[in-house]
Motif scaffolding. Sequence first.
Motif, PDB file in Angstrom:
ATOM      1  N   UNK A  96       3.119  -4.699   5.766  1.00 29.74           N
ATOM      2  CA  UNK A  96       4.198  -4.343   4.839  1.00 29.74           C
ATOM      3  C   UNK A  96       5.105  -5.549   4.615  1.00 29.74           C
ATOM      4  N   UNK A  97       5.422  -6.269   5.683  1.00 30.17           N
ATOM      5  CA  UNK A  97       6.255  -7.468   5.567  1.00 30.17           C
ATOM      6  C   UNK A  97       5.592  -8.500   4.653  1.00 30.17           C
ATOM      7  N   UNK A 110       1.906   1.893  -1.604  1.00 29.33           N
ATOM      8  CA  UNK A 110       1.373   3.254  -1.530  1.00 29.33           C
ATOM      9  C   UNK A 110       0.100   3.369  -2.361  1.00 29.33           C
ATOM     10  N   UNK A 111       0.083   2.729  -3.531  1.00 33.42           N
ATOM     11  CA  UNK A 111      -1.100   2.760  -4.389  1.00 33.42           C
ATOM     12  C   UNK A 111      -2.284   2.074  -3.707  1.00 33.42           C
ATOM     13  N   UNK A 112      -2.018   0.939  -3.066  1.00 35.18           N
ATOM     14  CA  UNK A 112      -3.086   0.237  -2.350  1.00 35.18           C
ATOM     15  C   UNK A 112      -3.634   1.085  -1.205  1.00 35.18           C
ATOM     16  N   UNK A 113      -2.752   1.693  -0.443  1.00 32.98           N
ATOM     17  CA  UNK A 113      -3.193   2.537   0.663  1.00 32.98           C
ATOM     18  C   UNK A 113      -3.973   3.741   0.147  1.00 32.98           C
ATOM     19  N   UNK A 114      -3.475   4.370  -0.901  1.00 32.59           N
ATOM     20  CA  UNK A 114      -4.180   5.520  -1.488  1.00 32.59           C
ATOM     21  C   UNK A 114      -5.567   5.130  -1.969  1.00 32.59           C
ATOM     22  N   UNK A 115      -5.672   3.949  -2.585  1.00 33.86           N
ATOM     23  CA  UNK A 115      -6.973   3.481  -3.070  1.00 33.86           C
ATOM     24  C   UNK A 115      -7.924   3.239  -1.907  1.00 33.86           C
ATOM     25  N   UNK A 116      -7.417   2.654  -0.833  1.00 31.36           N
ATOM     26  CA  UNK A 116      -8.262   2.402   0.346  1.00 31.36           C
ATOM     27  C   UNK A 116      -8.711   3.722   0.959  1.00 31.36           C
ATOM     28  N   UNK A 117      -7.813   4.697   1.037  1.00 27.97           N
ATOM     29  CA  UNK A 117      -8.189   6.004   1.591  1.00 27.97           C
ATOM     30  C   UNK A 117      -9.197   6.708   0.692  1.00 27.97           C
ATOM     31  N   UNK A 118      -9.034   6.569  -0.623  1.00 25.86           N
ATOM     32  CA  UNK A 118      -9.949   7.208  -1.573  1.00 25.86           C
ATOM     33  C   UNK A 118     -11.363   6.626  -1.452  1.00 25.86           C
ATOM     34  N   UNK A 119     -11.434   5.335  -1.142  1.00 24.16           N
ATOM     35  CA  UNK A 119     -12.757   4.721  -0.958  1.00 24.16           C
ATOM     36  C   UNK A 119     -13.357   5.076   0.382  1.00 24.16           C
TER      37      UNK A 119
END
Length: 124
Positions: A96-97, A110-119
């Motif tokens: 995050x830093x 949040x978008x990056x994390x959501x995309x990683x979780x979706x994959x």
Amino acid sequence: MDRAGGMPPYRQLMLQVRDAVRLGWLKPGDRLPTAREVVAASGVNQHTVLKAYRELELAGVLEVRQGSGTFVKDSAGTSAGAGVLTELQQQLENWVRIAHQAGLDDEDMKALLSAALARKVSKK
């Protein structure tokens, strides 16, 4: 509480309690603060706290014991040990830093994390 966000305060409180149970910060049998204590600490309305606690009780996460308080009932926490969770949290805070330094805001992350979780990034 994020008053600027679109999520109602009772939902935010519910998610905080669920996350604390999931991460092992709250364990079955732990007593939650009273609604008055939460109001004093957070400034949310007492009815908001009671609604969140009631929803969590209906979901089987909490148990209300008349005259004794509200307790964690659900043990649906992670199977990862405390050391692993601490290490992952440190790595995530470092990420995050770095992301902030790169110019990303919270929504970008949040978008990056959501995309990683979706994959469904594969387990190694």
